[in-house]
Write a protein that holds these residues in place. Structure first.
Motif, short mmCIF file in Angstrom:
data_model
loop_
_atom_site.label_atom_id
_atom_site.label_comp_id
_atom_site.label_asym_id
_atom_site.label_seq_id
_atom_site.Cartn_x
_atom_site.Cartn_y
_atom_site.Cartn_z
N LYS A 105 0.87 -1.18 0.00
CA LYS A 105 0.00 0.00 0.00
C LYS A 105 0.90 1.22 0.00
N ALA A 106 0.86 2.01 -1.07
CA ALA A 106 1.67 3.23 -1.16
C ALA A 106 1.10 4.26 -0.23
N LYS A 107 1.96 4.96 0.47
CA LYS A 107 1.50 6.03 1.35
C LYS A 107 0.95 7.16 0.49
N ARG A 108 -0.03 7.86 1.01
CA ARG A 108 -0.66 8.95 0.26
C ARG A 108 0.38 10.01 -0.07
N PHE A 112 3.06 9.58 -1.88
CA PHE A 112 4.40 9.03 -2.13
C PHE A 112 4.69 9.06 -3.62
#
Length: 133
Positions: free
Chosen positions: A45-48, A50
């Motif tokens: 899950k990519a951090k918001r 990123f």
């Protein structure tokens, strides 16, 4: 009314995407996840915000929304603007008659050589002096 005839409108529903069911389905092998790497793994899950290590946009832009409550005074150097020093009484209106300053100005500070000698002429509490005598 017969309930057995109720069906969703034509084209309103789609079949569930079944991935990983062989090459013939077009969604086999990598199961629509592309090649290898972090994004192909489960739990990724990519951090918001990123951007792959590049400085994110929200950190590249300047911070906005804060303005200090301490109003800085408009500074007048009496060595350069001698007309202010020649005034009989120093008030905001009298300074405005000889020198142009912004209408939003709340305080004025007189600086420069001889500014402290003008303290007796000041008749407005919004004007202060500082400088060498």
């Amino acid at each position: 009314m017969a309930l057995e005839n109720l069906k969703p409108a034509q084209g309103s529903t789609k079949d569930r995407k079944r991935v990983g069911r062989g090459q013939g389905s077009g969604m086999g092998k990598t199961s629509t996840r592309g090649g290898k790497g972090q994004t192909a793994r489960t739990g990724y899950k990519a951090k918001r915000g990123f951007e792959g290590g590049q400085q994110p946009l929200q950190r590249r832009l300047p911070k906005v929304g804060f303005t200090t409550q301490i109003a800085k005074p408009y500074v007048i150097n009496v060595e350069k603007i001698t007309k202010v020093a020649e005034l009989a009484e120093i008030t905001l209106d009298s300074i405005a008659s000889v020198h142009k300053f912004p209408a939003s100005t709340l305080k004025i500070k007189l600086i420069g050589k001889g500014a402290s000698g003008l303290a007796s002429k000041i008749k407005d509490e919004r004007i202060t002096t500082s400088g060498r005598a």
